[in-house]
Design a protein around this motif. Structure first.
Motif, PDB file in Angstrom:
ATOM      1  N   MET A 126       0.812  -1.208   0.000  1.00  0.00           N
ATOM      2  CA  MET A 126       0.000   0.000   0.000  1.00  0.00           C
ATOM      3  C   MET A 126       0.850   1.266   0.000  1.00  0.00           C
ATOM      4  O   MET A 126       0.496   2.269  -0.617  1.00  0.00           O
ATOM      5  CB  MET A 126      -0.929   0.004   1.223  1.00  0.00           C
ATOM      6  CG  MET A 126      -1.971   1.100   1.207  1.00  0.00           C
ATOM      7  SD  MET A 126      -2.990   1.061   2.694  1.00  0.00           S
ATOM      8  CE  MET A 126      -3.701  -0.559   2.551  1.00  0.00           C
ATOM      9  N   ALA A 127       1.981   1.238   0.678  1.00  0.00           N
ATOM     10  CA  ALA A 127       2.829   2.423   0.785  1.00  0.00           C
ATOM     11  C   ALA A 127       3.246   2.923  -0.592  1.00  0.00           C
ATOM     12  O   ALA A 127       3.181   4.123  -0.879  1.00  0.00           O
ATOM     13  CB  ALA A 127       4.058   2.107   1.640  1.00  0.00           C
ATOM     14  N   GLU A 128       3.678   2.000  -1.467  1.00  0.00           N
ATOM     15  CA  GLU A 128       4.081   2.397  -2.818  1.00  0.00           C
ATOM     16  C   GLU A 128       2.874   2.723  -3.685  1.00  0.00           C
ATOM     17  O   GLU A 128       2.926   3.615  -4.538  1.00  0.00           O
ATOM     18  CB  GLU A 128       4.911   1.286  -3.468  1.00  0.00           C
ATOM     19  CG  GLU A 128       6.289   1.105  -2.856  1.00  0.00           C
ATOM     20  CD  GLU A 128       7.100   2.396  -2.873  1.00  0.00           C
ATOM     21  OE1 GLU A 128       7.111   3.080  -3.913  1.00  0.00           O
ATOM     22  OE2 GLU A 128       7.721   2.719  -1.846  1.00  0.00           O
ATOM     23  N   SER A 129       1.789   1.998  -3.469  1.00  0.00           N
ATOM     24  CA  SER A 129       0.581   2.228  -4.263  1.00  0.00           C
ATOM     25  C   SER A 129       0.044   3.643  -4.066  1.00  0.00           C
ATOM     26  O   SER A 129      -0.352   4.303  -5.034  1.00  0.00           O
ATOM     27  CB  SER A 129      -0.494   1.201  -3.876  1.00  0.00           C
ATOM     28  OG  SER A 129      -1.701   1.466  -4.559  1.00  0.00           O
ATOM     29  N   ILE A 130       0.042   4.134  -2.812  1.00  0.00           N
ATOM     30  CA  ILE A 130      -0.460   5.482  -2.538  1.00  0.00           C
ATOM     31  C   ILE A 130       0.370   6.523  -3.282  1.00  0.00           C
ATOM     32  O   ILE A 130      -0.167   7.463  -3.870  1.00  0.00           O
ATOM     33  CB  ILE A 130      -0.467   5.768  -1.023  1.00  0.00           C
ATOM     34  CG1 ILE A 130      -1.546   4.943  -0.322  1.00  0.00           C
ATOM     35  CG2 ILE A 130      -0.710   7.250  -0.754  1.00  0.00           C
ATOM     36  CD1 ILE A 130      -1.636   5.159   1.174  1.00  0.00           C
ATOM     37  N   LYS A 131       1.681   6.349  -3.287  1.00  0.00           N
ATOM     38  CA  LYS A 131       2.534   7.319  -3.982  1.00  0.00           C
ATOM     39  C   LYS A 131       2.214   7.362  -5.471  1.00  0.00           C
ATOM     40  O   LYS A 131       2.220   8.425  -6.096  1.00  0.00           O
ATOM     41  CB  LYS A 131       4.012   6.954  -3.769  1.00  0.00           C
ATOM     42  CG  LYS A 131       4.490   7.139  -2.338  1.00  0.00           C
ATOM     43  CD  LYS A 131       5.958   6.763  -2.224  1.00  0.00           C
ATOM     44  CE  LYS A 131       6.414   6.727  -0.782  1.00  0.00           C
ATOM     45  NZ  LYS A 131       7.827   6.309  -0.653  1.00  0.00           N
ATOM     46  N   ASP A 132       1.933   6.190  -6.039  1.00  0.00           N
ATOM     47  CA  ASP A 132       1.559   6.157  -7.454  1.00  0.00           C
ATOM     48  C   ASP A 132       0.205   6.821  -7.683  1.00  0.00           C
ATOM     49  O   ASP A 132       0.016   7.536  -8.667  1.00  0.00           O
ATOM     50  CB  ASP A 132       1.506   4.710  -7.956  1.00  0.00           C
ATOM     51  CG  ASP A 132       2.890   4.060  -7.999  1.00  0.00           C
ATOM     52  OD1 ASP A 132       3.888   4.808  -8.067  1.00  0.00           O
ATOM     53  OD2 ASP A 132       2.961   2.817  -7.942  1.00  0.00           O
ATOM     54  N   LEU A 133      -0.713   6.584  -6.768  1.00  0.00           N
ATOM     55  CA  LEU A 133      -2.069   7.118  -6.932  1.00  0.00           C
ATOM     56  C   LEU A 133      -2.119   8.636  -6.852  1.00  0.00           C
ATOM     57  O   LEU A 133      -2.994   9.262  -7.434  1.00  0.00           O
ATOM     58  CB  LEU A 133      -2.997   6.521  -5.857  1.00  0.00           C
ATOM     59  CG  LEU A 133      -3.304   5.025  -5.986  1.00  0.00           C
ATOM     60  CD1 LEU A 133      -4.074   4.537  -4.765  1.00  0.00           C
ATOM     61  CD2 LEU A 133      -4.089   4.733  -7.255  1.00  0.00           C
ATOM     62  N   VAL A 134      -1.196   9.246  -6.096  1.00  0.00           N
ATOM     63  CA  VAL A 134      -1.228  10.702  -5.944  1.00  0.00           C
ATOM     64  C   VAL A 134      -0.243  11.398  -6.882  1.00  0.00           C
ATOM     65  O   VAL A 134       0.007  12.598  -6.760  1.00  0.00           O
ATOM     66  CB  VAL A 134      -0.955  11.137  -4.487  1.00  0.00           C
ATOM     67  CG1 VAL A 134      -1.996  10.553  -3.559  1.00  0.00           C
ATOM     68  CG2 VAL A 134       0.451  10.739  -4.036  1.00  0.00           C
ATOM     69  N   GLY A 135       0.319  10.636  -7.825  1.00  0.00           N
ATOM     70  CA  GLY A 135       1.217  11.236  -8.802  1.00  0.00           C
ATOM     71  C   GLY A 135       0.464  12.147  -9.751  1.00  0.00           C
ATOM     72  O   GLY A 135      -0.741  12.001  -9.980  1.00  0.00           O
ATOM     73  N   SER A 136       1.158  13.122 -10.286  1.00  0.00           N
ATOM     74  CA  SER A 136       0.549  14.086 -11.206  1.00  0.00           C
ATOM     75  C   SER A 136       1.556  14.430 -12.293  1.00  0.00           C
ATOM     76  O   SER A 136       2.772  14.297 -12.107  1.00  0.00           O
ATOM     77  CB  SER A 136       0.139  15.356 -10.444  1.00  0.00           C
ATOM     78  OG  SER A 136      -0.188  16.403 -11.328  1.00  0.00           O
ATOM     79  N   ASP A 137       1.048  14.883 -13.458  1.00  0.00           N
ATOM     80  CA  ASP A 137       1.953  15.313 -14.519  1.00  0.00           C
ATOM     81  C   ASP A 137       2.554  16.684 -14.227  1.00  0.00           C
ATOM     82  O   ASP A 137       3.417  17.164 -14.954  1.00  0.00           O
ATOM     83  CB  ASP A 137       1.231  15.328 -15.875  1.00  0.00           C
ATOM     84  CG  ASP A 137      -0.020  16.188 -15.872  1.00  0.00           C
ATOM     85  OD1 ASP A 137      -0.320  16.791 -14.824  1.00  0.00           O
ATOM     86  OD2 ASP A 137      -0.690  16.259 -16.921  1.00  0.00           O
ATOM     87  N   HIS A 138       2.073  17.318 -13.148  1.00  0.00           N
ATOM     88  CA  HIS A 138       2.664  18.588 -12.718  1.00  0.00           C
ATOM     89  C   HIS A 138       3.646  18.291 -11.595  1.00  0.00           C
ATOM     90  O   HIS A 138       3.244  17.879 -10.506  1.00  0.00           O
ATOM     91  CB  HIS A 138       1.572  19.550 -12.233  1.00  0.00           C
ATOM     92  CG  HIS A 138       2.048  20.959 -12.089  1.00  0.00           C
ATOM     93  ND1 HIS A 138       3.004  21.317 -11.165  1.00  0.00           N
ATOM     94  CD2 HIS A 138       1.731  22.095 -12.771  1.00  0.00           C
ATOM     95  CE1 HIS A 138       3.233  22.622 -11.258  1.00  0.00           C
ATOM     96  NE2 HIS A 138       2.481  23.105 -12.235  1.00  0.00           N
ATOM     97  N   PRO A 139       4.948  18.462 -11.807  1.00  0.00           N
ATOM     98  CA  PRO A 139       5.944  18.023 -10.817  1.00  0.00           C
ATOM     99  C   PRO A 139       5.807  18.680  -9.447  1.00  0.00           C
ATOM    100  O   PRO A 139       5.996  18.017  -8.423  1.00  0.00           O
ATOM    101  CB  PRO A 139       7.284  18.390 -11.476  1.00  0.00           C
ATOM    102  CG  PRO A 139       6.954  19.381 -12.537  1.00  0.00           C
ATOM    103  CD  PRO A 139       5.575  19.047 -12.998  1.00  0.00           C
ATOM    104  N   VAL A 140       5.473  19.964  -9.400  1.00  0.00           N
ATOM    105  CA  VAL A 140       5.352  20.649  -8.113  1.00  0.00           C
ATOM    106  C   VAL A 140       4.166  20.095  -7.327  1.00  0.00           C
ATOM    107  O   VAL A 140       4.269  19.783  -6.135  1.00  0.00           O
ATOM    108  CB  VAL A 140       5.220  22.177  -8.295  1.00  0.00           C
ATOM    109  CG1 VAL A 140       4.977  22.858  -6.943  1.00  0.00           C
ATOM    110  CG2 VAL A 140       6.463  22.748  -8.959  1.00  0.00           C
ATOM    111  N   LEU A 141       3.032  19.939  -8.004  1.00  0.00           N
ATOM    112  CA  LEU A 141       1.831  19.407  -7.355  1.00  0.00           C
ATOM    113  C   LEU A 141       2.079  17.985  -6.873  1.00  0.00           C
ATOM    114  O   LEU A 141       1.670  17.601  -5.770  1.00  0.00           O
ATOM    115  CB  LEU A 141       0.652  19.452  -8.323  1.00  0.00           C
ATOM    116  CG  LEU A 141      -0.718  19.089  -7.756  1.00  0.00           C
ATOM    117  CD1 LEU A 141      -1.096  19.999  -6.603  1.00  0.00           C
ATOM    118  CD2 LEU A 141      -1.780  19.148  -8.848  1.00  0.00           C
TER     119      LEU A 141
END
Length: 471
Positions: A158-173
């Motif tokens: 889950m720890a890695e999955s959450i990071k993937d789920l909150v990724g964005s094409d905007h690097p700062v966001l």
């Protein structure tokens, strides 16, 4: 379902009217008739949750499907129309905004406030009560069971999955949204949800799988952590906080505007993932939790007003809304995602509600007894923010002058230190400990009917760990 059935009706009408050639029209009728044999029984199954049941004759009719293509089509269209209207009416009539669950458990602290005998007890007598209750509670906790170890297999992925789920094409966001997730932590809420999902299933793997927890249940645990983290980002902006969990807060690192937008982004992403679960009740419960977070924040901003009972009641409501409601509603939601007895979802709710309340009362207590290093934020932070928590409210029964301090939110130069001195000389800290212990007992009692399992033992141990922080 209403949207789907309306679309199906429109498609039938347009296509049937356009098919002038008999051969094409007959093929269309055969196709839609075959599909209706799937749609309608599924629709009726869904409607049982809304209290709708078809007569035996209509159910038989739909199951057998008569040979006449025209009558079949128009009858199925009529049934679909009726189903759509029933669902629309039930959804619009649902009592969505009254499910606050503010029951006697939430207001248990009021009973303690009214306990005049407790006010008269000295610290030594109260400490003896606390020791007795604490020892009784610890006797119920299985030895050698670490809840975080029991849930570690599911939590690792889950720890890695959450990071993937909150990724964005905007690097700062993306950086802002991932900030707290990169910092690690115990993930208290997702651990509880994983353990509940396992305990309610008897810790037995699903058929054809080595896993007990379903993918949708894991996803709900991730969604819960995202909502919680979003609320922290917003809270730190409102409180102008410099630190969180022992590191610089997001607003201190990136500024308030990006902190607010980062929180909004997390809520938006959580909402999308929640909708994809396709579970109406789970969506409603989690949406209600977000509403409660806002209501709790507004109650906190309004401050302490009115008589002592009203002020304490407002504090308890705020505590439920800001801390307990998300845990309680997500506990119920993770259970309704799978076919469990109705009483299981209530057990889960009661466990989450009382663990959440106990957790916050301990937090309020540690603001006076803990160090900045232990808390990950400055000690006496609540007083400096002008907040009247349980220790302050209990102490005001012995030192009524504290009510004037609360009204001005401890704004005068010496208010914080003077208030602290009064609180420490009263029995308020001991009464707050007792309140936390009572809610922990309630949480363990809530899941006592569950069959024995390692996950159940871990849930009991998790409840115990909430109050172990008092030591």
């Amino acid at each position: 379902l209403h949207g789907i059935t309306s679309g199906v009706k429109s498609m039938h009408g347009v296509m049937y009217g356009s098919l002038r050639r008999p051969l094409l029209r007959n093929r269309f009728l055969e196709t839609t008739s075959a599909r209706a044999t799937t749609w309608i029984p599924l629709a009726l199954t869904s409607l049982r949750a809304y209290g709708y049941s078809a007569s035996r004759s209509s159910t038989y009719y739909m199951a057998k499907m008569p040979c006449s293509r025209s009558s079949h089509l128009f009858h199925s269209r009529g049934i679909m129309s009726s189903i759509g209207e029933i669902v629309k009416k039930k959804v619009l009539q649902s009592d969505l905004f009254s499910q606050d669950q503010l029951d006697d458990d939430v207001f248990m602290g009021l009973h303690m406030l009214h306990d005049k005998h407790a006010v008269l007890l000295d610290k030594a007598q109260l400490e003896e009560q606390i020791r007795s209750k604490y020892n009784s509670l610890m006797a119920q906790i299985p030895s050698g069971v670490d809840p975080f170890v029991v849930a570690s297999k599911d939590m690792k992925s889950m720890a890695e999955s959450i990071k993937d789920l909150v990724g964005s094409d905007h690097p700062v966001l993306s950086t802002v949204a991932r900030y707290f997730f990169d910092a690690g932590g115990k993930r208290f809420r997702p651990n509880i949800l994983i353990l509940l999902a396992r305990a309610m299933a008897g810790d037995v793997p699903r058929a054809g799988s080595t896993d007990v927890v379903t993918p949708s249940q894991k996803r709900l645990a991730e969604i819960t952590e995202m909502i919680h983290t979003a609320s922290l980002l917003h809270d730190d902006v409102l409180d102008d906080a410099d630190t969180r969990r022992g590191v610089a807060s997001v607003n201190a690192m990136f500024g308030s505007k990006l902190a607010v937008l980062g929180g909004d982004f997390l809520l938006a992403r959580a909402s999308i993932l929640l909708a994809r679960l396709r579970n109406f009740e789970a969506i409603e419960l989690m949406s209600l939790s977000i509403e409660h977070l806002v209501k709790g924040e507004v109650l906190q901003m309004n401050g302490a007003k009115g008589e002592s009972d009203a002020v304490f009641q407002q504090y308890l409501k705020k505590t439920y809304y800001k801390t307990s409601a998300l845990i309680a509603n997500s506990c119920r939601a993770v259970i309704v995602l799978e076919p469990h007895p109705a009483e299981y979802s209530q057990m889960a709710f009661e466990y989450g509600k009382n663990v959440g309340l106990a957790f916050q009362f301990v937090d309020d207590l540690l603001d006076f007894t803990g160090t900045s290093e232990m808390l990950g934020k400055p000690a006496l932070n609540d007083l400096r923010e002008g907040l009247a928590t349980a220790p302050v409210l209990f102490a005001a029964e012995e030192f009524p002058v504290l009510r004037a301090y609360m009204q001005r939110k401890f704004a005068n130069p010496n208010d914080v230190e003077e208030a602290r001195a009064m609180i420490e000389s009263s029995n308020a800290l001991q009464r707050t400990k007792l309140l936390a212990l009572q809610h922990t007992e309630k949480a363990i009692e809530a899941i006592s009917p569950l069959p024995p399992s390692l996950a159940k033992d871990a849930l009991i141990s998790m409840a115990g760990r909430v109050v172990m922080r008092l030591k």
